[in-house]
Write a protein that holds these residues in place. Structure first.
Motif, mmCIF file in Angstrom:
data_model
loop_
_atom_site.group_PDB
_atom_site.id
_atom_site.type_symbol
_atom_site.label_atom_id
_atom_site.label_comp_id
_atom_site.label_asym_id
_atom_site.label_seq_id
_atom_site.Cartn_x
_atom_site.Cartn_y
_atom_site.Cartn_z
ATOM 1 N N ALA A 1 10.473 -79.142 12.896
ATOM 2 C CA ALA A 1 11.607 -80.000 13.243
ATOM 3 C C ALA A 1 12.871 -79.158 13.409
ATOM 4 O O ALA A 1 13.636 -79.344 14.359
ATOM 5 C CB ALA A 1 11.806 -81.078 12.175
ATOM 6 N N ARG A 2 13.077 -78.234 12.490
ATOM 7 C CA ARG A 2 14.259 -77.369 12.555
ATOM 8 C C ARG A 2 14.202 -76.480 13.805
ATOM 9 O O ARG A 2 15.214 -76.270 14.474
ATOM 10 C CB ARG A 2 14.332 -76.501 11.287
ATOM 11 C CG ARG A 2 15.574 -75.658 11.204
ATOM 12 C CD ARG A 2 16.806 -76.518 11.009
ATOM 13 N NE ARG A 2 17.982 -75.674 10.896
ATOM 14 C CZ ARG A 2 19.081 -75.848 11.594
ATOM 15 N NH1 ARG A 2 19.174 -76.858 12.425
ATOM 16 N NH2 ARG A 2 20.092 -75.032 11.445
ATOM 17 N N GLU B 1 15.165 -78.560 16.701
ATOM 18 C CA GLU B 1 16.627 -78.749 16.707
ATOM 19 C C GLU B 1 17.318 -77.508 17.257
ATOM 20 O O GLU B 1 18.245 -77.608 18.066
ATOM 21 C CB GLU B 1 17.149 -79.012 15.292
ATOM 22 C CG GLU B 1 16.786 -80.360 14.707
ATOM 23 C CD GLU B 1 17.183 -80.479 13.245
ATOM 24 O OE1 GLU B 1 17.913 -79.605 12.728
ATOM 25 O OE2 GLU B 1 16.758 -81.459 12.608
ATOM 26 N N MET B 2 16.882 -76.357 16.804
ATOM 27 C CA MET B 2 17.513 -75.114 17.240
ATOM 28 C C MET B 2 17.239 -74.851 18.719
ATOM 29 O O MET B 2 18.114 -74.370 19.433
ATOM 30 C CB MET B 2 17.057 -73.952 16.361
ATOM 31 C CG MET B 2 17.523 -74.122 14.913
ATOM 32 S SD MET B 2 17.268 -72.684 13.885
ATOM 33 C CE MET B 2 18.573 -71.649 14.477
ATOM 34 N N ALA C 1 16.813 -77.168 20.964
ATOM 35 C CA ALA C 1 17.685 -78.107 21.680
ATOM 36 C C ALA C 1 19.123 -77.597 21.680
ATOM 37 O O ALA C 1 19.820 -77.657 22.712
ATOM 38 C CB ALA C 1 17.599 -79.491 21.043
ATOM 39 N N ALA C 2 19.575 -77.087 20.536
ATOM 40 C CA ALA C 2 20.940 -76.557 20.446
ATOM 41 C C ALA C 2 21.100 -75.342 21.365
ATOM 42 O O ALA C 2 22.126 -75.200 22.045
ATOM 43 C CB ALA C 2 21.262 -76.185 19.000
#
Length: 124
Positions: free
Chosen positions: A77-78, A81-82, A84-85
């Motif tokens: 998940a992290r 997120e990264m 996507a960022a």
């Protein structure tokens, strides 16, 4: 249900133990004939302990696997997120680069216009 055996239950009281020959075990685990120990009770207790150890080991392994799975899910998940960022940052950077190029083009056009106006004014 099994009775939990104490040292005294297995080998006699300290007074009896001091008068008895030492207990020795052969490589197979069988007790020597010079000391009377209930071998069946020992075998049963040993078997029960092995089963308990196996069960605890399996439970520990399951717990560790569950924890590892949760950690892996959190990491994935992290990571998402990264990613996507990073994608957003790259898009913003590309937008900024495009705006810079547009400003440079506009500036060049304005400078060309200013030069042309100066030339026209100087010819007046």
């Amino acid at each position: 249900s099994s009775k939990h055996l104490s040292v005294d239950d297995l080998f006699g009281t300290p007074a009896r133990r001091s008068k008895s020959p030492a207990l020795t075990l052969s490589p197979t685990g069988a007790s020597s004939a010079d000391h009377t120990v209930d071998g069946d009770s020992l075998q049963k207790r040993l078997y029960q302990m092995e089963i308990e150890l196996q069960n605890q080991t399996q439970e520990n392994a399951r717990t560790l696997e569950e924890r590892a799975a949760r950690v892996e899910e959190k990491l994935q998940a992290r990571e998402a997120e990264m990613e996507a960022a990073l994608q957003t940052t790259q898009e913003q950077l590309q937008d900024a680069e495009n705006r810079i190029q547009e400003y440079q083009y506009q500036t060049e056009q304005q400078n060309d216009t200013i030069r042309a106006l100066r030339k026209s004014v100087s010819q007046l």
